[in-house]
Write an enzyme that holds these catalytic residues in place. Structure first.
Site, PDB file in Angstrom:
ATOM      1  N   HIS A   1      39.069  23.507  70.185  1.00 28.09           N
ATOM      2  CA  HIS A   1      37.497  23.413  69.336  1.00 28.09           C
ATOM      3  C   HIS A   1      37.839  24.148  68.217  1.00 28.09           C
ATOM      4  O   HIS A   1      37.167  24.203  67.138  1.00 28.09           O
ATOM      5  CB  HIS A   1      36.545  23.942  70.495  1.00 28.09           C
ATOM      6  CG  HIS A   1      34.989  23.856  69.716  1.00 28.09           C
ATOM      7  ND1 HIS A   1      34.837  24.536  68.482  1.00 28.09           N
ATOM      8  CD2 HIS A   1      34.000  23.210  70.113  1.00 28.09           C
ATOM      9  CE1 HIS A   1      33.294  24.333  68.343  1.00 28.09           C
ATOM     10  NE2 HIS A   1      33.032  23.404  69.187  1.00 28.09           N
ATOM     11  N   CYS A   2      38.840  25.165  67.958  1.00 27.77           N
ATOM     12  CA  CYS A   2      38.557  26.350  67.016  1.00 27.77           C
ATOM     13  C   CYS A   2      39.542  26.046  65.756  1.00 27.77           C
ATOM     14  O   CYS A   2      38.905  25.562  64.891  1.00 27.77           O
ATOM     15  CB  CYS A   2      38.939  27.580  67.768  1.00 27.77           C
ATOM     16  SG  CYS A   2      37.712  28.219  68.969  1.00 27.77           S
ATOM     17  N   MET A   3      40.564  26.096  66.122  1.00 25.94           N
ATOM     18  CA  MET A   3      41.768  26.118  65.010  1.00 25.94           C
ATOM     19  C   MET A   3      41.718  24.958  64.116  1.00 25.94           C
ATOM     20  O   MET A   3      41.752  25.432  62.819  1.00 25.94           O
ATOM     21  CB  MET A   3      43.065  26.639  65.455  1.00 25.94           C
ATOM     22  CG  MET A   3      43.170  28.097  65.600  1.00 25.94           C
ATOM     23  SD  MET A   3      44.839  28.518  65.554  1.00 25.94           S
ATOM     24  CE  MET A   3      45.350  27.807  67.016  1.00 25.94           C
TER      25      MET A   3
END
Ligand SMILES: NC(=O)c1ccc[n+]([C@@H]2O[C@H](COP(=O)([O-])OP(=O)(O)OC[C@H]3O[C@@H](n4cnc5c(N)ncnc54)[C@H](O)[C@@H]3O)[C@@H](O)[C@H]2O)c1
Length: 419
Positions: A260-262
């Site tokens: 979900h983040c990078m």
């Protein structure tokens, strides 16, 4: 102010956070819109690998953790922590709709003395420019009647040495009193709190952390492609460089970024920077290199099959591991999904095996038995620790190892082709 700690969003961030606060003696109310998740938590069943069901069950049964979809539960809370998703839109722009929608629901219920903290990853300015005006529509003033801060979540799913509890927590409030109140609350449950001077500093801290990883991974991914041409083992080089005790930090190449983040967060900053006539070129370049990796890996698989006198079209390709990283079940933005799509588009007969992911409904695939001998090529995309890679290499006619899971020497020995 007394009362429970409310957490809006019982996902990968919200549920572990609830357990940490409950373990520290707080009463926790989770506000979650998905009825299936509400029902699961009520039964004491965890859907997050880092939260064991027996621990959740005992906290639910003792009344330490409650869950509801009713925002009226916020009325009693001493603090409201917002842990909602912050994706990109189809045009790759920040999509704050879940967060802002929730804040619209919080504002009419806001009470004097409450603390509101945004935990979702976002661009600098979100808390002050977007949340503050909506919350002040309540007639209450931030810093005087209620406290408002940003505190980024840094959880790394699947990890047990650094957890929500012992990873230092950054807090930055709209006023020094807001920072102090947020630090007090987190300090009552987490081991270390680091205060910064503003929500903007806290928001940018989280983005810096993710951009740092993205840029460094892009660097080794680019190097991996050069090493392929030069017939040098990139893993050997990275491993050797990592023996330097100072001035070097090891990052591994791979088939691309996931989670979900990078793949998402850096572009929140790119978008915001444009408002300042600024172009975040490192972020764009890293995104370009990392997003290209599944395409590059497709080429490598095609070459490996070709060396075995097989065309990609019609070949049986077994993808080993589809979650975005080892030993977790999260497939969000996983490079395996892109690789499967590319392989299928080129006519490969794709199957996958992943002990953590039983099906991929969008790809029309279910995890099959691990049968390396039945495939023309096994592609190790995610190196789950429970797999016997020696056996995979022994049985498979051809292995493309995108994670150095087989540990084989050299760049390719005919049977094992490494990234
Ligand atoms: N997952 C991670 O590893 C991680 C790590 C660090 C930071 N973050 C950041 O934390 C934030 C949350 O991420 P996540 O992975 O926990 O997301 P998630 O999708 O797992 O959790 C969000 C939860 O909120 C619920 N929800 C959606 N709208 C709602 C509403 N209006 N009211 C109540 N509930 C609602 C969803 O059903 C879901 O359960 C994101 O900004 C993410 O970038 C995530």
């Amino acid at each position: 102010m007394k009362g429970p700690v409310a957490i809006v969003g019982a996902g990968y961030v919200g549920l572990p956070l609830a357990v940490v606060f409950a373990d520290a003696g707080h009463r926790v109310v989770l506000v979650e819109s998905n009825p299936d998740k509400v029902a699961a938590v009520e039964r004491g069943e965890s859907y997050i690998a880092d939260v064991p069901s027996d621990e959740l069950k005992s906290l639910v049964e003792s009344g330490s953790i409650e869950i509801t979809s009713d925002y009226d539960a916020l009325n009693e809370a001493q603090a409201i922590l917002i842990a909602l998703q912050t994706p990109l839109s189809a045009q790759r722009e920040p999509d704050l709709s879940a967060v802002l929608g929730a804040v619209e629901d919080i504002a009419p219920r806001l009470q004097k003395g409450q603390l509101v903290v945004l935990e979702s990853t976002t661009y600098p300015g979100t808390t002050r420019e977007r949340l503050l005006p909506i919350l002040e529509q309540s007639g209450l003033k931030a810093g005087e009647d209620f406290h408002l801060a940003f505190s980024p979540e840094r959880v790394d799913p699947g990890r047990d040495d650094w957890t929500t509890k012992n990873t230092p927590k950054i807090v930055g409030g709209i006023t020094p009193a807001c920072t102090a109140r947020a630090a007090e609350l987190y300090g009552s449950a987490l081991e270390t709190v680091h205060q910064v001077s503003s929500p903007e500093a806290a928001e940018l801290t989280k983005l810096l952390e993710n951009i740092f990883r993205s840029v460094n991974i892009a660097l080794v991914n680019e190097l991996a492609q050069l090493c392929d041409r030069m017939q040098i083992d990139v893993w050997e080089v990275v491993g050797a460089a990592a023996t330097k005790p100072f001035g070097f930090m090891s990052f591994q190449p791979g088939p691309g970024l996931g989670g979900h983040c990078m793949p998402i967060d850096p572009f929140y900053l790119t978008w915001k920077a444009r408002e300042y006539d600024f172009y975040t070129e490192f972020i764009e370049l890293a995104g370009k290199v990392n997003e290209n990796m599944p395409y590059w890996c497709l080429g490598k698989i095609t070459r490996a099959l070709n060396a075995h006198e097989k065309a990609l079209k019609g070949s049986k390709v077994l993808i080993l591991g589809v979650s975005y990283k080892a030993d977790i079940d999260d497939t969000r933005e996983s490079p395996a999904l892109k690789l499967i799509e590319l392989l299928q588009a080129d006519g490969a007969d794709v199957s996958y095996h992943d002990p953590y992911v039983s099906s991929l409904p969008d790809q029309g695939l279910e995890s099959s038995a691990l049968d390396p001998a039945g495939a023309d090529c096994v592609v190790i995309v995610t190196a789950h620790s429970g797999i016997d890679y020696e056996e995979v290499v022994a049985k498979a006619p051809l292995v493309v190892d995108l994670r150095n899971a087989t540990g084989s020497n050299g760049t390719s020995n005919g049977k094992v082709w490494k990234l």
